[in-house]
Design a protein around this motif. Structure first.
Motif, short mmCIF file in Angstrom:
data_model
loop_
_atom_site.label_atom_id
_atom_site.label_comp_id
_atom_site.label_asym_id
_atom_site.label_seq_id
_atom_site.Cartn_x
_atom_site.Cartn_y
_atom_site.Cartn_z
N UNK A 265 0.83 -1.21 0.00
CA UNK A 265 0.00 0.00 0.00
C UNK A 265 0.86 1.26 0.00
N UNK A 266 1.98 1.23 0.69
CA UNK A 266 2.92 2.36 0.63
C UNK A 266 3.40 2.56 -0.80
N UNK A 267 3.76 1.46 -1.47
CA UNK A 267 4.22 1.56 -2.85
C UNK A 267 3.12 2.11 -3.75
N UNK A 268 1.88 1.64 -3.54
CA UNK A 268 0.75 2.10 -4.36
C UNK A 268 0.50 3.59 -4.19
N UNK A 269 0.51 4.07 -2.93
CA UNK A 269 0.26 5.50 -2.72
C UNK A 269 1.36 6.33 -3.36
N UNK A 270 2.61 5.88 -3.25
CA UNK A 270 3.74 6.60 -3.84
C UNK A 270 3.61 6.64 -5.37
N UNK A 271 3.33 5.48 -5.98
CA UNK A 271 3.24 5.41 -7.44
C UNK A 271 2.02 6.17 -7.95
N UNK A 277 -1.62 11.12 -10.07
CA UNK A 277 -2.02 12.46 -9.61
C UNK A 277 -0.99 13.53 -9.98
N UNK A 278 0.25 13.11 -10.23
CA UNK A 278 1.35 14.02 -10.55
C UNK A 278 1.47 15.13 -9.50
N UNK A 308 3.81 18.30 -9.89
CA UNK A 308 4.80 17.98 -10.92
C UNK A 308 4.30 18.35 -12.31
N UNK A 309 5.23 18.81 -13.14
CA UNK A 309 4.89 19.09 -14.54
C UNK A 309 4.74 17.76 -15.28
N UNK A 310 3.72 17.62 -16.13
CA UNK A 310 3.53 16.34 -16.84
C UNK A 310 4.77 15.90 -17.61
N UNK A 311 5.50 16.85 -18.21
CA UNK A 311 6.67 16.47 -18.99
C UNK A 311 7.79 15.94 -18.09
N UNK A 312 7.85 16.41 -16.83
CA UNK A 312 8.84 15.90 -15.89
C UNK A 312 8.50 14.46 -15.50
N UNK A 430 3.63 -2.11 -14.27
CA UNK A 430 2.24 -1.74 -14.54
C UNK A 430 2.10 -0.22 -14.59
N UNK A 431 2.71 0.47 -13.64
CA UNK A 431 2.63 1.93 -13.63
C UNK A 431 3.38 2.53 -14.81
N UNK A 432 4.50 1.95 -15.16
CA UNK A 432 5.26 2.47 -16.30
C UNK A 432 4.51 2.28 -17.60
N UNK A 433 3.80 1.17 -17.73
CA UNK A 433 3.02 0.92 -18.94
C UNK A 433 1.78 1.80 -18.98
N UNK A 434 1.08 1.92 -17.85
CA UNK A 434 -0.13 2.76 -17.78
C UNK A 434 0.21 4.20 -18.12
N UNK A 435 1.35 4.67 -17.58
CA UNK A 435 1.74 6.07 -17.82
C UNK A 435 2.01 6.33 -19.27
N UNK A 436 2.44 5.30 -20.01
CA UNK A 436 2.76 5.51 -21.44
C UNK A 436 1.50 5.59 -22.27
#
Length: 436
Positions: A265-271, A277-278, A308-312, A430-436
């Motif tokens: 859950x810590x990892x999920x909130x961080x990711x 949410x950026x 955070x800026x989306x491009x960052x 999963x997060x890296x793929x979703x973000x793409x």
């Protein structure tokens, strides 16, 4: 006998100016002594750095406020400071000594415009917690609601700019800043902006409401509600939400499965905060989180929030993907986009990137659970920090993403202290793929 707190702007200036003059004098003396040696005496230099750093840490700890907060941040950016300085500043991560209770009462009454007895049924004299820019006291409203009252130390906000200028001068004159002026300007500009936000408790109240919205569907994330009637720019009153400090997460009350669940859950909130949410909680240390045996996570202190800026975020994602794939040419390009690499310099040796990748990838390199309690990743990082100086001209502080790095480092230490055993590789992908 306890020292009387320095709360006036002129008093803080004189204290910092004295520290700066002393540090500058020590550095000048050290340089003069080196001129008469046939070779550098590393032991003498280290001893000199230790003395200077200890004096700076003691002064920042006494003054609290913006300079103590910067010291806490600086202690985590070891790439750009001598080790002796980073080590001394680690002491600032510990809970600060509290301000005298009459100072706190006067600040509350000045801000809320009423006597404390009219505002609260009771206000506990012993602080619930004490930090760099304020401290927290437990209280109860007259309607029976249990609350905590966060009170900013007097004079901290008015002195922020002059404090930062003095601290920067002390670091420069002490030969402790190993960065070009442009990079220092950017770094201190970012820190100043975050501090200005953190010194405005009405801004923190907005952040609390924002993150309660972010996590409204995560019933295992608990964020206190704001009591608007008792909150101002320098006083913030929140509902009392209690849980166990990480030191109280013991096997008697938390079995390993629950600890692992909390870890996921810590990892999920961080990711989620980074990629969905950026917008991230920028001060993730042990005092700002609590836990419950049902697996709930309580989050406190939203003064330091980085939008955070989306491009960052996208550059950060691409850099992670490139590192996972061991595509170091792509990693080099993405670090330039991230503002971490000096574009005018030639490409960095791929072996250098591979070295860091092989260290940092360990918790994510296999599908089997990684035992964070036994992790010595931080020791491997510390052992290689000296290699940074070879490429010092190639890199610069990644100003836009420095709080991402701070968030990740803070969460690593939480996972380690909790003793989490978990495999995060598939979740990360999963997060890296979703973000793409």
């Amino acid at each position: 006998m306890a020292k009387k707190p320095v709360t006036s702007r002129s008093g803080r200036f004189l204290k910092l100016a004295g520290m700066t003059a002393s540090v500058a004098g020590q550095y000048a003396g050290q340089r003069a002594r080196r001129m008469f040696r046939s070779e550098n005496d590393d032991g003498a230099q280290s001893e000199s750095y230790t003395r200077m750093a200890g004096q700076i840490a003691d002064t920042l700890g006494e003054l609290k406020g913006a300079v103590m907060k910067v010291g806490q941040i600086a202690s985590q950016t070891q790439d750009f400071l001598p080790k002796e300085f980073s080590d001394a500043l680690q002491t600032l991560q510990k809970e600060a000594p509290p301000m005298p209770f009459p100072v706190i009462v006067a600040q509350i009454e000045s801000e809320l415009g009423q006597p404390v007895a009219e505002l609260f049924e009771y206000l506990q004299e012993k602080p619930y917690a004490a930090a760099s820019i304020g401290q927290v006291h437990r209280a109860r409203l007259h309607d029976g609601t249990d609350v905590i009252v966060k009170v900013q130390y007097p004079g901290v906000d008015d002195s922020c700019d002059s404090d930062l200028k003095q601290l920067r001068m002390a670091l420069k004159l002490g030969g402790l800043l190993r960065m070009p002026k442009e990079a220092v300007d950017q770094l201190f500009g970012e820190i100043r902006e975050r501090l200005k936000e953190e010194l405005d408790y009405l801004n923190e109240a907005d952040n609390l409401r924002l993150f309660r919205g972010f996590h409204q569907h995560d019933n295992w994330v608990i964020i206190p509600a704001v009591i608007d009637s008792h909150s101002t720019r320098r006083v913030l009153t929140l509902e009392l939400v209690e849980g166990d400090h990480v030191s109280d997460v013991t096997p008697e009350r938390y079995d390993q499965d629950t600890i692992n669940l909390i870890g996921h859950r810590i990892f999920t909130t961080m990711a989620d905060q980074l990629f969905r949410f950026q917008c991230i909680h920028g001060d993730p240390h042990a005092g700002n989180f609590a836990y419950r045996p049902d697996g709930s996570i309580i989050m406190y202190d939203f003064g330091c929030v980085k939008k955070l800026k989306p491009e960052i975020v996208e550059s950060y994602r691409k850099a992670l993907v490139a590192a996972l794939k061991e595509d170091y040419q792509a990693l080099d390009r993405h670090l330039i986009d991230l503002g971490a690499r000096v574009e005018s310099q030639p490409a960095v040796d791929e072996a250098y990137y591979a070295m860091w990748r092989d260290i940092l990838i360990v918790p994510f390199e296999q599908d089997e659970p990684y035992d964070f309690a036994e992790s010595d990743l931080h020791k491997h990082v510390a052992a290689k920090t000296s290699t940074v100086f070879k490429y010092l001209d190639y890199f610069k502080p990644p100003v836009e993403s420095i709080f991402i790095d701070r968030m990740i480092a803070g969460h690593y230490w939480m996972l380690k202290r909790l003793g989490v055993q978990a495999a995060f590789r598939s979740e990360l992908e999963k997060y890296l793929d979703v973000a793409s």
